[in-house]
Design a protein around this motif. Structure first.
Motif, PDB file in Angstrom:
ATOM      1  N   PRO A  57      42.052  31.643  25.048  1.00 13.85           N
ATOM      2  CA  PRO A  57      42.000  32.775  24.111  1.00 13.85           C
ATOM      3  C   PRO A  57      40.591  33.219  23.728  1.00 13.85           C
ATOM      4  O   PRO A  57      40.421  34.325  23.221  1.00 13.85           O
ATOM      5  N   GLN A  58      39.592  32.382  23.970  1.00 11.74           N
ATOM      6  CA  GLN A  58      38.223  32.767  23.619  1.00 11.74           C
ATOM      7  C   GLN A  58      37.369  33.123  24.834  1.00 11.74           C
ATOM      8  O   GLN A  58      36.162  33.344  24.695  1.00 11.74           O
ATOM      9  N   ILE A  59      37.991  33.192  25.990  1.00  7.07           N
ATOM     10  CA  ILE A  59      37.273  33.555  27.218  1.00  7.07           C
ATOM     11  C   ILE A  59      37.699  34.948  27.662  1.00  7.07           C
ATOM     12  O   ILE A  59      38.887  35.259  27.751  1.00  7.07           O
ATOM     13  N   ARG A  60      36.730  35.785  27.947  1.00 12.10           N
ATOM     14  CA  ARG A  60      37.006  37.140  28.431  1.00 12.10           C
ATOM     15  C   ARG A  60      36.150  37.388  29.668  1.00 12.10           C
ATOM     16  O   ARG A  60      34.938  37.561  29.569  1.00 12.10           O
ATOM     17  N   LEU A  61      36.785  37.406  30.824  1.00 14.23           N
ATOM     18  CA  LEU A  61      36.069  37.613  32.085  1.00 14.23           C
ATOM     19  C   LEU A  61      36.079  39.085  32.483  1.00 14.23           C
ATOM     20  O   LEU A  61      37.081  39.791  32.309  1.00 14.23           O
ATOM     21  N   ALA A  62      34.964  39.528  33.038  1.00 14.51           N
ATOM     22  CA  ALA A  62      34.877  40.874  33.593  1.00 14.51           C
ATOM     23  C   ALA A  62      35.066  40.851  35.103  1.00 14.51           C
ATOM     24  O   ALA A  62      35.283  41.888  35.720  1.00 14.51           O
ATOM     25  N   GLY A  63      34.966  39.673  35.709  1.00 15.26           N
ATOM     26  CA  GLY A  63      35.138  39.556  37.157  1.00 15.26           C
ATOM     27  C   GLY A  63      35.113  38.101  37.564  1.00 15.26           C
ATOM     28  O   GLY A  63      34.622  37.244  36.830  1.00 15.26           O
ATOM     29  N   LYS A  64      35.666  37.796  38.730  1.00 11.72           N
ATOM     30  CA  LYS A  64      35.719  36.416  39.196  1.00 11.72           C
ATOM     31  C   LYS A  64      35.702  36.389  40.711  1.00 11.72           C
ATOM     32  O   LYS A  64      36.059  37.361  41.383  1.00 11.72           O
ATOM     33  N   ALA A  65      35.279  35.269  41.252  1.00 15.78           N
ATOM     34  CA  ALA A  65      35.225  35.083  42.700  1.00 15.78           C
ATOM     35  C   ALA A  65      35.436  33.610  42.999  1.00 15.78           C
ATOM     36  O   ALA A  65      35.064  32.738  42.209  1.00 15.78           O
ATOM     37  N   ASP A  66      36.039  33.344  44.139  1.00 14.73           N
ATOM     38  CA  ASP A  66      36.274  31.962  44.577  1.00 14.73           C
ATOM     39  C   ASP A  66      35.643  31.775  45.945  1.00 14.73           C
ATOM     40  O   ASP A  66      36.095  32.379  46.925  1.00 14.73           O
ATOM     41  N   LEU A  67      34.595  30.966  46.024  1.00 19.72           N
ATOM     42  CA  LEU A  67      33.942  30.701  47.297  1.00 19.72           C
ATOM     43  C   LEU A  67      34.403  29.378  47.901  1.00 19.72           C
ATOM     44  O   LEU A  67      33.868  28.944  48.918  1.00 19.72           O
ATOM     45  N   THR A  68      35.416  28.751  47.299  1.00 22.52           N
ATOM     46  CA  THR A  68      35.916  27.465  47.806  1.00 22.52           C
ATOM     47  C   THR A  68      37.163  27.632  48.668  1.00 22.52           C
ATOM     48  O   THR A  68      37.656  26.656  49.235  1.00 22.52           O
ATOM     49  N   ASN A  69      37.676  28.838  48.748  1.00 19.15           N
ATOM     50  CA  ASN A  69      38.907  29.114  49.497  1.00 19.15           C
ATOM     51  C   ASN A  69      40.097  28.316  48.962  1.00 19.15           C
ATOM     52  O   ASN A  69      40.961  27.869  49.717  1.00 19.15           O
ATOM     53  N   THR A  70      40.135  28.137  47.671  1.00 19.51           N
ATOM     54  CA  THR A  70      41.258  27.429  47.053  1.00 19.51           C
ATOM     55  C   THR A  70      41.926  28.378  46.060  1.00 19.51           C
ATOM     56  O   THR A  70      42.707  29.230  46.448  1.00 19.51           O
ATOM     57  N   THR A  71      41.631  28.249  44.788  1.00 16.25           N
ATOM     58  CA  THR A  71      42.128  29.173  43.765  1.00 16.25           C
ATOM     59  C   THR A  71      41.015  29.394  42.748  1.00 16.25           C
ATOM     60  O   THR A  71      39.983  28.730  42.772  1.00 16.25           O
ATOM     61  N   TYR A  72      41.261  30.330  41.827  1.00 10.73           N
ATOM     62  CA  TYR A  72      40.281  30.580  40.767  1.00 10.73           C
ATOM     63  C   TYR A  72      40.348  29.523  39.669  1.00 10.73           C
ATOM     64  O   TYR A  72      39.493  29.474  38.799  1.00 10.73           O
TER      65      TYR A  72
END
Length: 388
Positions: A74-89
């Motif tokens: 509830p206190q985290i607000r992301l504007a974007g994300k990426a996964d370079l591990t080829n697993t999940t976010y």
């Protein structure tokens, strides 16, 4: 809201190298989170709320290169994300979520925890599913953050020097990005330490861990430290929508400084990354021994202090002089004309004097018949006024 979702989707599509069907990590068992949290000494010491009337970091993008971030918190607000591990976010460690919370945790009335710069645009770039990771992936993550126009990059990771990592750091610095990195924790039993990268690279703001008293934590690597941040008995957000306390390590000291860097960039948008780092170091609380750099970071002074040398550096340029054609040259005096004018003026005065004399004398002579006046008239005596 739709615009933010589109930005996040674009970032994920641009950076993620995941296969068509992402697989859940083999091990994803982070430490259990606590539903409650108490105010930490770090928040009391830094007191970043004093700075918020001036800036909360709006307009600045901060990239967290770590184990991912739990965006359901509830206190985290992301504007974007990426996964370079080829697993999940998903954050399978909790480390990245804690780092993100220290930087940009959103303030809430019912929770005594908040981040340093909650107004920033926060990006999560996942480079590992555990506490370590591949150095080559870390290098790719730094380049990816730079390509996404991050203003500040937080790297709470220790790695060995490697050409591709060094090149990635130089690439980001060349794009005017402030790189904040953990100085690392001492690993050797004999108490000796070796440089940790990317913190030890030139141009990177290396952060050591501080105790509640402000001194360097015994585990904090003393090499290449620029400033200290709170890194012992730390509390922050954790995966599972909860919190974690008694965290320690330079990993948690770095995001405090990254948050301050974001505040400085928001307050002084014309400062390049070199001068942002310099401002943070010059306004720190002062060194207190080996491996402390300039001392504990000071958010309030970093945002408010007037640095004379910096003012000179950013002063408006002196306007160029006017062209020679813009000013008409003075005409030299004409001596001949002045002489003629003087002669004419003198002649005019003489002629005027003659005319005035003629105008007064001629009528007087006519009245007397051009005869000379009597003596008494000349002396001014009245006839018959002499003695008897």
């Amino acid at each position: 809201m739709i615009g933010r979702a589109l930005v996040a989707s674009a970032l994920a599509l641009h950076l993620s190298a995941a296969p068509a069907l992402a697989q859940e990590p083999v091990k994803c068992n982070p430490k259990r989170a606590s539903p409650a949290i108490a105010e930490s000494w770090a928040q009391r010491r830094l007191n970043v709320q004093r700075v918020w009337p001036l800036t909360m970091g709006q307009g600045v993008t901060v990239a967290v290169i770590d184990s991912g971030v739990d965006e359901t918190h509830p206190q985290i607000r992301l504007a974007g994300k990426a996964d370079l591990t080829n697993t999940t976010y998903r954050d399978c460690v909790g480390h990245g979520t804690a780092v993100a919370g220290i930087i940009a945790g959103q303030p809430r009335n019912d929770v005594p925890f908040y981040g340093v710069a909650p107004g920033v645009r926060l990006l999560s770039i996942k480079q590992s599913n555990d506490t370590s990771g591949d150095v080559s992936v870390l290098a790719k993550a730094i380049r990816a953050a730079a390509d996404e126009n991050a203003d500040v990059i937080n790297v709470s990771i220790e790695a060995q020097d490697q050409p591709d990592l060094r090149a990635a750091v130089n690439y980001a610095l060349g794009r005017d990005i402030v790189i904040v990195a953990a100085a690392g924790n001492q690993q050797k039993d004999d108490g000796t330490s070796s440089p940790s990268y990317p913190a030890a690279y030139d141009g990177v703001l290396a952060v050591g861990a501080a105790t509640p008293s402000g001194g360097r934590s015994t585990f904090s690597n003393p090499n290449a430290v620029a400033v200290l941040g709170p890194g012992q008995e730390i509390s922050s957000t954790w995966t599972g929508k909860g919190y974690q306390s008694k965290l320690e390590g330079t990993s948690y000291a770095a995001p405090y400084v990254a948050g301050v860097a974001a505040l400085v960039r928001a307050r002084f948008p014309n400062l390049d990354q070199v001068r942002v780092r310099r401002r943070i170091m010059l306004t720190a609380d002062g060194a207190s021994g080996k491996g402390t750099g300039a001392g504990m970071v000071n958010p309030f002074l970093a945002v408010t202090m007037l640095l004379p040398s910096e003012q000179v550096a950013v002063a408006a340029p002196v306007p160029p002089p006017l062209p020679a054609s813009a000013v008409r040259k003075a005409v030299p005096p004409d001596s001949r004309s002045m002489e003629v004018a003087t002669a004419v003026a003198a002649g005019g005065l003489s002629l005027t004097a003659v005319v005035m004399a003629f105008w007064m004398i001629v009528p007087m002579g006519r009245r007397r018949g051009w005869r000379a006046g009597s003596r008494t008239a000349a002396t001014g005596a009245t006839p018959g006024s002499g003695p008897n």
